[in-house]
Write a protein that holds these residues in place. Sequence first.
Motif: not given
Length: 336
Positions: A220-223, A257-261, A291-292
Amino acid sequence: MHLKRYTFFSIILIALIGILVYTQIDAKYTLDIFGIPVSLPVAVWIVLPMVLLYFASIFHMAYYSFKGYIKGKKYKKDYENIVKSLFNAILREPKLQSYKTQEFRNIGSITDRSNILLKEYNFDIKDDILRKAVQYVKDIERGEYIDIKDIKFSKDNPLYLKNLENRINEEMTYSGVILNKCNEFPEELCKKALNRFLDYGEITKIKDYSKIFDFENLYKLLEMAKDEERKLNLNTTDLIYIIQESKLKFTPKEYINLAKNIKDIFMPDERLKFFELLKNSDEKAEAGYIYTLLDLEMIEKAKDELENSEENEFLNFKAFLELKECGRNYPLDLFA
């Protein structure tokens, strides 16, 4: 029998008997009482015991009426206490009450130690106090915040915690109050308060609650960081601090998932530096780093990372590169 009615008929009966005897026997009778001769008409001697019996019966009725009154007060007081006991039980905050009668003591010994879970709320309740308790529970369960002053809740009362959660949802800034006293509340409530605090708090204050973060709050913080109107001003240093302080158990999948966000939040060089720092402290972050690299089309560097990995590691990314070298271009996210 009512006292006035009893007195009225007693006087009539005594008077009738006295008159009847007096009209039949017009004479006096002398009785020696403690050596003193007392002469009275026969009619008086006849009704005198009746008068004494009347006063004795009045005393008898008054005595038992008083006993009934005292007992009635005990029952009334015990009824009030059993209502309090039920009120507390409905609000899941049982407390011991004091009872004067054995009947209510037997019932209270159970209700004073019980939590009552209502299966429905729409039923007729005559007592105002119990109706209020049921209404409290009904409103809280459907998500309303109720300012309850009739009872002092314990910190672990589920209705109390649910009511606080409702208040957090209704009053956004109240989440900060909960977070400031987080040591007094269950961790789950604090996480819900943090989730609400992310809607308006500044990143400098949000970082103070890093230890409470779970994955839901992190994403949510990333959003919030992606929302331009929110103006959160999140940077990679802040994010690394939160991740490390929260001690979240990241898997390679979670790092991907973190990298995507973070793609829409940080610049390419910031993303790379971010994962370089993370993988120095947790080797699982290598998945997010690769991934990055692939997402940024840094193919050669990605190859170097994959070549230095174990044979059975990152098979998805290795397959992606093999297909890419064969001229088949698939979206990276199909392999992540």
